[in-house]
Motif scaffolding. Sequence first.
Motif, PDB file in Angstrom:
ATOM      1  N   ASN A 187      83.399  40.688   6.295  1.00 59.53           N
ATOM      2  CA  ASN A 187      83.374  40.315   4.829  1.00 59.53           C
ATOM      3  C   ASN A 187      83.529  41.304   3.728  1.00 59.53           C
ATOM      4  N   GLU A 190      83.336  41.185   0.693  1.00 53.16           N
ATOM      5  CA  GLU A 190      82.280  41.115  -0.431  1.00 53.16           C
ATOM      6  C   GLU A 190      81.069  41.650   0.137  1.00 53.16           C
ATOM      7  N   ARG A 199      81.156  45.432  -0.087  1.00 53.70           N
ATOM      8  CA  ARG A 199      80.987  46.068  -1.632  1.00 53.70           C
ATOM      9  C   ARG A 199      79.367  46.078  -1.979  1.00 53.70           C
ATOM     10  N   GLU A 237      72.258  38.940  -3.866  1.00 52.69           N
ATOM     11  CA  GLU A 237      73.722  38.344  -3.627  1.00 52.69           C
ATOM     12  C   GLU A 237      73.724  38.844  -2.076  1.00 52.69           C
TER      13      GLU A 237
END
Lengths: 317, 282, 568
Positions: free
Chosen positions: C493, C495, C498, C518
């Motif tokens: 993933n 995301e 990151r 997050e």
Amino acid sequence: MIRFTAIRLVEIAAMVVLMSFVIYALIGLMPGDPIDLMMGADPHLNSADLARLKTLYGVDRPLFERYLAWAQAALHGNFGYSRLFAAPVVQTLLPRLGNSLILLGSSFVIGFALSLGLGIAAARRPRTRFDAAVNLACFAGVSMPTFWLALILILIFAQGLGWLPAGGIGGAGNSGFGDWLRHLVLPVATLTIANLGGYTRYVRAAMRDALGQDHIRTARAKGARETRVIWHHALRGALVPIVTILALSFGSLVSGALVTEEMFAYPGMGKLIFDAVMGNDYNLALAALLLATAVTMLANLAADLAYGWLDPRVSYR
Amino acid sequence: MKAPLALLCAIAAASLAGPLLAHFLGADPAAVDLLDRFAGPSMGHPLGTDELGRDMLLRLLEGGRVSLTIGVAAALAAAAVGTTVGLAAGYLGGWTDRVLMRLVDGVIALPLLPLLIVLAALDLDKLGVPRGLALSPSISLVRIVVLAVLVGWTTAARLVRGATLVTRSRDFVRAAQSLGAAVPHILWRHILPNVMAPLVVATTLSVGDIILLESVLSFLGLGVQPPLASWGSMLSNAEELITSSPLLAVYPGAMIFLTVIACNLLGDAMLSRYDPRDPARI
Amino acid sequence: MFSTEASGRCWSATSRGERSRRWLMLAVLFLALPAVAASAHDELAIGITQFPATLNPNIDAMAAKNYVLGLALRPFTVFDADWKIVCLLCTELPSFENGRAVVTELAGGKKGVDLTYTIRPDAMWADGVPVTTDDVKLTYEVGRNKESAVANAEMYRQILGVDVKDDKTFTLHWDRLSYDFAAIDDFVLLPAHLERAAFAEPAQYRLRTLYATDPTNPGLYNGPYRISEIASGSYIVLEPNPHWAGPPPYFKRITVRAIENTAALEANLLSHTIDMVAGEVGLPLDEALAFDKRHGSEFNILYKPGLSFEHVDCNLDVPALADRRVREALLVGLDRDTLTKTLFAGHQAVANSFVEPQDAGYTDDVPHYRYDPKRAAQLLEDAGWHTQPDGARANSDGKTLSLELATTAGNRSRELVEQVLQSQWKQIGIDIRIHNEPARVLFGETLLHRRFDLAMYAWISAPENAPRSIFRSDEVPSEANSYAGENLGDYKNPEMDRIIDALEIELDPGKRKVLWAEAQQLYATDLPSLPLYFRSDAFILPKWLTGLRPTGNQAPSTLWVTDWVERQ
């Protein structure tokens, strides 16, 4: 006799060499690597570290090459280093062997003495309740798993009554001979009880046979004292099968005490073999297994020699 | 002899009846019930429940099936292998006999338990066993049977060889040979029946030994794998809970004890019945 | 023993008889006094379940070894029981405020950091030699050398160089600036005056190190205790370090006994051969709970959650598991609350994401999955797995929903949980085949080669340790990267990548908290693995011992042994 012994010794040596390769190969068939065990313990280790460590320990060369390297070194008396203990194999093995011999020796001697007494007593009273009781007790002793027996003894004597320590080996911090002895009591008792049944049955059977022989009747008819009849005449005849069985079981005791050592955390050969095999410590496992094999075979040889010495009818070509 | 035989039959029958009983009670021996752990005896659970709330009685019977299967299968297989070797060595004599007996002596001379540990810990994948087979739940069963056979065949071999040596010099065998009977025929019809008696005794005795071996392997973590249950693995598991729930250990322990001692008594009784002066004894 | 009716003769003078009796009383008193004094606990016996393989602090990573060395060796820094970095061997932690931390510009625009530490002036090895920067230089050399068998080589690779200012002060040049820059826990000093000779041939260092050949040498230890006696495989005896300058340790002798069989360990505890069982290397939790029920009143039992995250990894390359609905069905089909309540008496809290509640980055603001077998059944139906007459589920191709569940063999706790999982998943129609392997096989071969469907094991982390190796898309072990990485499920993933990258370089605590939140929310939404619970350790202590504080992280409680005293 000398020739026989010499031939047998050569055979033993050949067998040990054969076994060394077999065991080496078998351990090589075991999965994985101890380096990988470290993965679970350290969050900072990554797999590149693991690969580097594997190369360092030489586990990425083919099996036969490693075996030859080992064999060559072994012939020079160098059995390598133990990965688990970070020490030379011989240095790790010897104290453990000593501990095992103490454990096995004591239980062997005590077991033999007890079984002799019980077996002879039972053989002298055939078909009585005493005989049946001894027979049953013998069966009971060998019908229980050893670790179960060990656990019961621990529960009663260590936990319940608090008389004896529940495991380990004495002598920490110079606590003395008495402490060392106290630590030995339960493991020796466990081994003795576990093997007593088997020994007693053999002694009983052998003595029964011996007591049924003609020369016993003759001796009694001649008016010899009962004790002499038993201990001198009958026992002489019964000694052969007894010694054979005892010598054979001594050989297997070396490895058989494994469960007892595990339960009592007693640092002996059996536990060492188990830890080494499960921990993929090639050098240590190999040396320990070979030692156990050699001891077993030598004990068998001793049994055969004793058999020959005791029974003049047997001769060795 | 009647008592141990009756006991063994009872145990075997009860174990085999396990699935029927489960169906009858409407219970599943593998059904985990976390809210009913370590329960005492009750109507629904005659022997209480274990550490995961499974019915103790059904687990015990299932364990019996596994343990007895291992014991009987391994004993029979070891007897078969040993008989073959013993017959060959005893009947054919000469070099065959020498080589086979050397082999037998060699295997007997090895330290039993350490080698079993090595063998039990082998990775089946490396041996080339197909993955589907290597992962099936009963593979641990097969593994233990194979191990027991590997170390157990020597007793039968020695026994059969000894008895064969005695039998083959008997007249009826000589007669059959002179009539030109084929070797397998002689072995099967003439030698084997006369070798059976000590063989049956030894095999009976070995069932008990194998059950004990299985429990030791379970103790070392190399026995039957969960969720399959055997008396040995139940006993090993319960060993850790001994101070809090002793009954969990008493039941399988008692079953092992009764079965093994029954086997031993039965074997012993058969021994003295068939031939007290059997040269193949000890 | 005195006997006043000694020889039948009548002792004429009563005074003589009286004197004898007085001597008798005095003798008894003298004999009794030491007994009274000895009943105080000036010795401690600790039980652990594994014997350390080698005592060199930088070779091999083993919990048992860290535990024992915690008594005898001081690391520079460590996460304490409050999960704060503290200085043990250094004088103060480097920070930007006190000038000991300086950001550096490296080639390629990367940022590194220079950290200056000062060794405590009173730090001494137990043979009287002071701890100096000589030891730092040797430790660095050993760590950097490819041939020495150092376990955590990665850390040494990140240290570009060491500058020695004087006997006690030195500067480490790091190639990166991470949030926990001040923590150099794994940089454990080796005594140069003893080990330099052993390091003469680096390839032989692991065999020549005095920690293996002469482990009772006092110069190897700089903590409150030193190792005075070892019976390999059995016990280790420690005695106070005469040159220890910190608070004096209470116990005259500590014996650490290794007893692998847990029933035997408990028996030793109850028969007082050992006084306590270490939580870090001790009884599994369910056994400790059983012990507590029976004998809890005789002991002081502490439970402390740790940084072990027990979960079920899903191999996302298996078609059935690639579908997120199936994974959620597996999760909601599990009654984790009842499981942890009945098996673990509630001591192992149900996890909703991968961060432990005590960790600074923890947040509860993530999707919670309650036990809901009906929803599980619905999810499976939606995913195309329909119930068959015999109770199992199959899809339109006729394939049955059957998965393999693996965990470490011989771990009774895990085997119990496994059977619970199997039973509960059977009720929603999923057939589970259990397949256990020893730890070394599971981690060394099976999982690394990704030959699994579901695998239950624990991730062990350090406080606020960014989940790079377990979640980043380039950390999937395969032939191409020589099986490096621990992203066994093949979770990809961008995301998450990151967030991980950002977490590693973000220094501001406020921003970190946001990033951590997050990460946890993403995990709980994607469900690449099924969170089970956080493991706890049980510390079984005698009632007379006080001052022991379990840390809950990788640092062993033995590092604060000088706080352990007898209750007055």
